[in-house]
Design a protein around this motif. Sequence first.
Motif, PDB file in Angstrom:
ATOM      1  N   GLU A 102      31.145  29.500  46.725  1.00 16.85           N
ATOM      2  CA  GLU A 102      31.523  30.500  46.969  1.00 16.85           C
ATOM      3  C   GLU A 102      32.304  31.270  46.065  1.00 16.85           C
ATOM      4  OE1 GLU A 102      32.403  30.670  51.014  1.00 16.85           O
ATOM      5  OE2 GLU A 102      30.808  30.396  51.795  1.00 16.85           O
ATOM      6  N   VAL A 103      33.156  30.654  45.757  1.00 19.13           N
ATOM      7  CA  VAL A 103      34.593  30.616  45.098  1.00 19.13           C
ATOM      8  C   VAL A 103      33.595  30.747  43.710  1.00 19.13           C
ATOM      9  CG1 VAL A 103      36.703  29.203  43.603  1.00 19.13           C
ATOM     10  CG2 VAL A 103      36.165  28.918  46.339  1.00 19.13           C
ATOM     11  N   HIS A 104      33.291  29.806  42.904  1.00 22.88           N
ATOM     12  CA  HIS A 104      31.949  30.329  41.786  1.00 22.88           C
ATOM     13  C   HIS A 104      32.037  31.843  41.371  1.00 22.88           C
ATOM     14  CE1 HIS A 104      29.540  28.145  38.752  1.00 22.88           C
ATOM     15  NE2 HIS A 104      29.413  29.520  38.466  1.00 22.88           N
ATOM     16  N   ASN A 105      30.893  31.817  42.939  1.00 24.84           N
ATOM     17  CA  ASN A 105      30.815  33.212  42.322  1.00 24.84           C
ATOM     18  C   ASN A 105      31.674  34.627  42.167  1.00 24.84           C
ATOM     19  OD1 ASN A 105      27.871  32.728  42.037  1.00 24.84           O
ATOM     20  ND2 ASN A 105      27.426  32.986  44.077  1.00 24.84           N
ATOM     21  N   SER A 106      32.876  34.151  43.022  1.00 21.83           N
ATOM     22  CA  SER A 106      33.712  35.470  43.652  1.00 21.83           C
ATOM     23  C   SER A 106      34.705  35.729  42.203  1.00 21.83           C
ATOM     24  CB  SER A 106      35.199  35.127  44.055  1.00 21.83           C
ATOM     25  OG  SER A 106      35.506  33.476  44.125  1.00 21.83           O
ATOM     26  N   VAL A 107      34.755  34.788  41.063  1.00 24.51           N
ATOM     27  CA  VAL A 107      35.564  34.610  39.832  1.00 24.51           C
ATOM     28  C   VAL A 107      34.319  35.171  38.649  1.00 24.51           C
ATOM     29  CG1 VAL A 107      35.427  32.975  37.818  1.00 24.51           C
ATOM     30  CG2 VAL A 107      36.489  32.831  39.801  1.00 24.51           C
ATOM     31  N   ASN A 108      33.012  34.769  39.134  1.00 24.65           N
ATOM     32  CA  ASN A 108      31.539  35.499  37.674  1.00 24.65           C
ATOM     33  C   ASN A 108      32.069  36.874  38.381  1.00 24.65           C
ATOM     34  OD1 ASN A 108      30.934  33.289  37.518  1.00 24.65           O
ATOM     35  ND2 ASN A 108      29.142  32.480  38.659  1.00 24.65           N
ATOM     36  N   LEU A 153      25.555  36.698  39.786  1.00 28.69           N
ATOM     37  CA  LEU A 153      25.798  35.537  41.137  1.00 28.69           C
ATOM     38  C   LEU A 153      25.034  34.308  39.976  1.00 28.69           C
ATOM     39  CD1 LEU A 153      25.465  37.915  44.072  1.00 28.69           C
ATOM     40  CD2 LEU A 153      27.477  36.848  43.180  1.00 28.69           C
ATOM     41  N   PHE A 154      25.653  33.291  41.051  1.00 32.83           N
ATOM     42  CA  PHE A 154      24.674  31.592  40.365  1.00 32.83           C
ATOM     43  C   PHE A 154      24.391  31.489  42.320  1.00 32.83           C
ATOM     44  CE2 PHE A 154      24.629  27.051  40.523  1.00 32.83           C
ATOM     45  CZ  PHE A 154      23.868  26.677  39.754  1.00 32.83           C
ATOM     46  N   PRO A 155      23.146  31.128  42.169  1.00 36.09           N
ATOM     47  CA  PRO A 155      21.941  31.118  41.203  1.00 36.09           C
ATOM     48  C   PRO A 155      21.519  32.532  41.210  1.00 36.09           C
ATOM     49  CG  PRO A 155      20.870  30.002  43.936  1.00 36.09           C
ATOM     50  CD  PRO A 155      22.781  30.286  43.304  1.00 36.09           C
ATOM     51  N   THR A 156      20.830  33.055  40.098  1.00 40.85           N
ATOM     52  CA  THR A 156      19.817  33.645  40.172  1.00 40.85           C
ATOM     53  C   THR A 156      18.734  33.914  40.914  1.00 40.85           C
ATOM     54  OG1 THR A 156      18.775  33.255  38.138  1.00 40.85           O
ATOM     55  CG2 THR A 156      20.534  34.336  37.513  1.00 40.85           C
ATOM     56  N   LYS A 157      18.272  35.028  41.524  1.00 42.11           N
ATOM     57  CA  LYS A 157      16.613  34.838  42.226  1.00 42.11           C
ATOM     58  C   LYS A 157      15.297  34.083  41.818  1.00 42.11           C
ATOM     59  CE  LYS A 157      14.399  37.893  45.402  1.00 42.11           C
ATOM     60  NZ  LYS A 157      14.897  39.396  46.036  1.00 42.11           N
ATOM     61  N   LYS A 158      15.794  34.382  39.871  1.00 36.58           N
ATOM     62  CA  LYS A 158      14.946  33.578  39.840  1.00 36.58           C
ATOM     63  C   LYS A 158      15.026  32.561  39.643  1.00 36.58           C
ATOM     64  CE  LYS A 158      12.347  33.284  35.012  1.00 36.58           C
ATOM     65  NZ  LYS A 158      12.425  33.350  33.698  1.00 36.58           N
ATOM     66  N   GLN A 159      15.908  31.872  39.879  1.00 37.51           N
ATOM     67  CA  GLN A 159      16.577  30.233  39.761  1.00 37.51           C
ATOM     68  C   GLN A 159      16.080  29.498  40.733  1.00 37.51           C
ATOM     69  OE1 GLN A 159      20.867  30.357  38.036  1.00 37.51           O
ATOM     70  NE2 GLN A 159      19.972  28.834  36.145  1.00 37.51           N
ATOM     71  N   CYS A 160      17.159  30.580  41.872  1.00 38.67           N
ATOM     72  CA  CYS A 160      15.827  30.206  43.394  1.00 38.67           C
ATOM     73  C   CYS A 160      16.135  31.016  44.622  1.00 38.67           C
ATOM     74  CB  CYS A 160      17.793  29.550  44.176  1.00 38.67           C
ATOM     75  SG  CYS A 160      17.705  28.428  45.567  1.00 38.67           S
TER      76      CYS A 160
END
Length: 258
Positions: free
Chosen positions: A98-104, A128-135
């Motif tokens: 969640e921290v990772h995505n908030s920074v992105n 956002l990570f992961p992308t919808k294609k990735q997961c």
Amino acid sequence: IFSVSRNLFHILTIGSSKPEHELYGFHRGYFVSPHHVAKNIADFVAYFFSCDVCRTNFLKMYDNCGHGHCERLKSEITMGPTDGSDPARMELALWLWEVHNSVNVRLMTEAAQRQNRVVTNEEIIASLFPTKKQCPDCWLNENGTKWDNATVFHFLDEWYWPNDEPADRQFKSVIAGTAELEEGKRMASTSTLRPVRSQSEHGKSSTFAPSLGIGFTTLFCLIAFVLLVVAAAQKKRSERRKKFVDSRFVKKKQGCLK
């Protein structure tokens, strides 16, 4: 350095979520809990991040219990199921995600602001990570505001912690209480390189070198050392640049006074 550190942090959160690793450390006098891992990540950022803005933003988030880590991350060892189904074991990895995505999202927003425009919803979704294609199963809606946390955790587990790591077999033998671990200790103490027979998850005999258990510690120490050297070099270069700019400013100011 930020990207490398981020990957290292994800690896730490996934690795510490595994009960065999948790108990492996506990049996050797190390107390590892979700709270302690998060605190060590924050300390690493505080002492080794050369990016002032990155460091300030992360520590401000952490000190203010960002993303609810004060309530979510426990200070005691989780004693729930060891089959990976315990939600408490997922909290640390999900918190950092969640921290990772908030920074992105923040970086994407700031980039749009520098162009004097408002960030678009498409740009936010793309960050956002992961992308919808990735997961695809991780996403519960189209705008990335609802996620299937269990599926996200399993994605992170597969992404940052490859399956069938040889050292995992030694960790799992701690939980199983097999005699092979003691044999591994004896062989390691005599510095022999003969392979040790152990039981894998499926009950089949497998072979691994006792020294592999030390490999992860050596790898993490090496990565931390490299990051420290890079951070020190960047800080030194920044200080030299600042002195150069200050010296030019002083000369100009003196010239104006004359």
